[in-house]
Write an enzyme that holds these catalytic residues in place. Structure first.
Site, short mmCIF file in Angstrom:
data_model
loop_
_atom_site.label_atom_id
_atom_site.label_comp_id
_atom_site.label_asym_id
_atom_site.label_seq_id
_atom_site.Cartn_x
_atom_site.Cartn_y
_atom_site.Cartn_z
N LYS A 125 -6.10 7.14 -3.47
CA LYS A 125 -6.48 5.67 -3.99
C LYS A 125 -7.44 5.93 -5.18
CE LYS A 125 -6.69 3.17 0.46
NZ LYS A 125 -7.36 2.42 1.47
N ARG A 151 -5.20 8.52 7.35
CA ARG A 151 -4.15 7.90 7.12
C ARG A 151 -3.46 8.31 5.79
NH1 ARG A 151 -2.79 3.24 4.17
NH2 ARG A 151 -0.82 1.66 4.94
#
Length: 281
Positions: free
Chosen positions: A229, A263
């Site tokens: 991210k 995740r």
């Protein structure tokens, strides 16, 4: 040893956290390496994923919304193919109640909702499988969704979206957890996701990554979704394709601080780092 109830299954791992592998059946998810279908799902199982998270609509900034029908058509072949090969817990990344109902009927176990059941717009009577939706059709959608989870025994991942301090994120997720419980969902079927990267500043992201046990005082398992991210890029100066090392470091720190599920796009590398952590702790 870690244990979690995931739908009607009980998952166990000797590592310090469960690894959730990402399968995006989309053309526009932010990391191209996550895009794929049946082949990618089966490969992640082979690499040792504990959970699969299958999504049919991107949540990246500027994503293209898709209809319920399109989302179902994207994820259903993958769920069906996985179920022919494996009993691995399957999470479905969707904010649409009809999509999760169809996925659960096909063998999914967990609803991963970025709105924490607070943004449901679909009528509960739409596309309801026979015998599942009629009794709920007149109820407010989020109540109907929570009651469906309670009835079926499916698990729910509640995510926070938007800016927020650790306390603000904790308060919101605590309220959504109480909402679920008040509508019949068992507390051990609830997982919390602080929503790293969803409208938060770098400082807010860093505080949440380093304080998972401050979210609802550790009453529910916390999932960290950090993989590649922007906050990893902010810390490393690397583009998306070069953020694996930074992701692994952030994931391990979040696990050391109490996260129970991570995740990830890169299952094999994540498992290697968790195995080293297990042997050195």
């Amino acid at each position: 040893m870690q244990q979690l109830k995931l739908g009607l299954k009980r998952a166990v791992t000797e590592r310090d956290a469960f690894v959730m592998g990402i399968v995006n059946t989309t053309p526009d998810s932010f990391y191209e390496g996550s895009r794929g279908g049946i082949e990618r799902a089966l490969q992640l199982i082979k690499e040792g994923a504990d959970i699969l998270d299958i999504g049919g609509e991107s949540t990246r900034p500027g994503y293209t919304p898709v209809t319920v029908e399109e989302e179902i058509s994207r994820i259903m072949p993958v769920i069906q193919a996985v179920r022919r090969e494996s009993s691995i817990p399957i999470s479905v990344d969707t904010n649409k109640f009809p999509v999760f109902r169809s996925a659960f009927a096909a063998g999914a176990d967990i609803w991963n909702d970025v709105t924490a059941l607070s943004g449901l717009l679909q009528k509960t009577s739409e596309e309801a499988p026979s015998g599942d939706g009629t009794a709920l059709a007149e109820k407010e959608p989020s109540i109907a969704a929570a009651e469906y989870l309670a009835k079926t025994g499916a698990s729910i991942i509640l995510m926070h979206t938007g800016p927020g301090s650790v306390k603000e994120v904790s308060d919101f997720l605590g309220q959504r957890a109480v909402f679920c419980i008040s509508n019949g969902v068992a507390s051990d079927k609830i997982i919390l996701d602080p929503g790293i990267g969803f409208g938060k500043s770098l400082e807010e992201n860093l505080a949440l990554i380093s304080q998972p046990l401050s979210i609802c005082a550790g009453r529910y398992p916390v999932l960290m979704a950090l993989s590649r991210k922007r906050c990893i890029g902010d810390m490393t100066g690397r583009p998306t394709e070069e953020r694996l090392a930074g992701t692994l470091a952030a994931d391990l720190i979040s696990v050391q601080k109490g996260a129970k599920i991570i995740r990830v796009h890169d299952v094999s590398s994540t498992i290697d780092t968790l195995n080293v952590m297990k042997n050195l702790r």
